[in-house]
Design an enzyme around this catalytic site. Structure first.
Site, PDB file in Angstrom:
ATOM      1  CG  LEU A  68      -1.507  -1.105   1.219  1.00 54.11           C
ATOM      2  CD1 LEU A  68      -3.352  -0.895   2.427  1.00 54.11           C
ATOM      3  CD2 LEU A  68      -3.153  -0.521   0.517  1.00 54.11           C
ATOM      4  CG  ASP A  69       0.751   3.834  -3.031  1.00 57.99           C
ATOM      5  OD1 ASP A  69       0.743   3.662  -3.372  1.00 57.99           O
ATOM      6  OD2 ASP A  69       0.051   4.953  -3.264  1.00 57.99           O
ATOM      7  NE  ARG A  70       5.952   8.475   2.343  1.00 54.41           N
ATOM      8  CZ  ARG A  70       6.818   8.087   4.103  1.00 54.41           C
ATOM      9  NH1 ARG A  70       6.954   8.294   4.870  1.00 54.41           N
ATOM     10  NH2 ARG A  70       8.481   8.195   3.338  1.00 54.41           N
ATOM     11  CB  THR A  72      -2.828   3.703   0.622  1.00 55.75           C
ATOM     12  OG1 THR A  72      -2.680   4.795  -0.857  1.00 55.75           O
ATOM     13  CG2 THR A  72      -4.281   3.147   1.154  1.00 55.75           C
ATOM     14  NE  ARG A 173      -1.619   9.015  -4.829  1.00 55.74           N
ATOM     15  CZ  ARG A 173      -0.180   9.163  -4.465  1.00 55.74           C
ATOM     16  NH1 ARG A 173       0.251   8.099  -3.985  1.00 55.74           N
ATOM     17  NH2 ARG A 173       0.104  10.201  -3.956  1.00 55.74           N
TER      18      ARG A 173
END
Length: 238
Positions: A68-70, A72, A173
């Site tokens: 997962l993105d930082r 998110t 995104r």
């Protein structure tokens, strides 16, 4: 948050545990692993630095089955040992893990639901993982559904349920921004400031992992994070 604080709080964020897999509620603002740049090592610990707090009697810490993105938050799957990781990697590669995200976006989609089918490619090799819509890129598809909408902060906002059918970097995104409704708090693909913004309003709400062929998928939900609560509530959540 220090590494010791993360090690203390991470077990409290456990959503699911069995002999093969853990699912934790990842907090927003913390990377799952450290990058190669020096700045990544100076900006606090990565989540995996605290995985030893999740061993629960096994000889080695669990490991990431996906990313997962930082910024998110939400459901993050870990494999507890090598064979479990191999099984989980296979399920993710085959697209058999169902993922549902919540997002609050700027603007309002046309219609109540739909499918975004836009291939994605690297924006610029010098800018790391930044992505763009690219006809020559890899296929990327996202289903979306409007859960609610409202006037928030003097502007139109919508609460969306997003279901990625593929797993490209930054897919949700980029897809939302390309449709004209960027995710609130997105400083890369949206309109949020680089610093001091509201935080990325993207949350991995639910995941369903079919671990056992003869049993229903393991289905888990993560509670909405605090930084999204106000705008979600304005759009009808709760």
């Amino acid at each position: 948050m220090t590494e010791d604080e993360l090690r203390t709080t991470l077990p409290q964020r456990l959503l699911y545990r069995d002999g093969l897999m853990l699912i934790v509620d990842k907090p927003a603002g913390i990377p799952v692993h450290r990058g190669p740049k020096a700045a990544d090592w100076q900006n606090g610990p990565a989540l995996e630095a605290a995985f030893d707090a999740l061993q629960f009697g096994l000889p080695r810490p669990p490991a990431l089955a996906h990313r997962l993105d930082r910024d998110t938050s939400g459901c993050l799957v870990l494999g507890r040992h090598r064979k479990a990781l191999e099984q989980l990697f296979h399920l993710f590669r085959q697209g058999r893990v169902d993922k549902t995200y919540w997002a609050v976006v700027e603007g309002m989609p046309d219609g109540d639901e739909g499918l975004i089918d836009l291939p994605l490619g690297r924006r610029d090799p010098s800018r790391g993982w930044w992505m763009k819509v690219d006809a020559a890129g890899l296929p990327a598809q996202t289903r979306w559904r409007v859960r609610g909408h409202a006037e928030v902060d003097g502007a139109r906002r919508a609460w969306l349920e997003l279901m990625p059918l593929t797993g490209r970097t930054h897919q949700l995104r980029v897809h939302c921004a390309a449709m004209g409704w960027p995710i609130v708090g997105d400083a890369v693909y949206g309109t949020a400031p680089r610093f001091g913004g509201p935080g990325l309003h993207l949350h991995a709400r639910a995941i369903a992992v079919p671990l056992q062929p003869s049993k229903p998928a393991v289905a888990v939900e993560a509670p909405a994070p605090g930084h999204m609560a106000e705008r979600l509530a304005a759009c009808g959540w709760g």
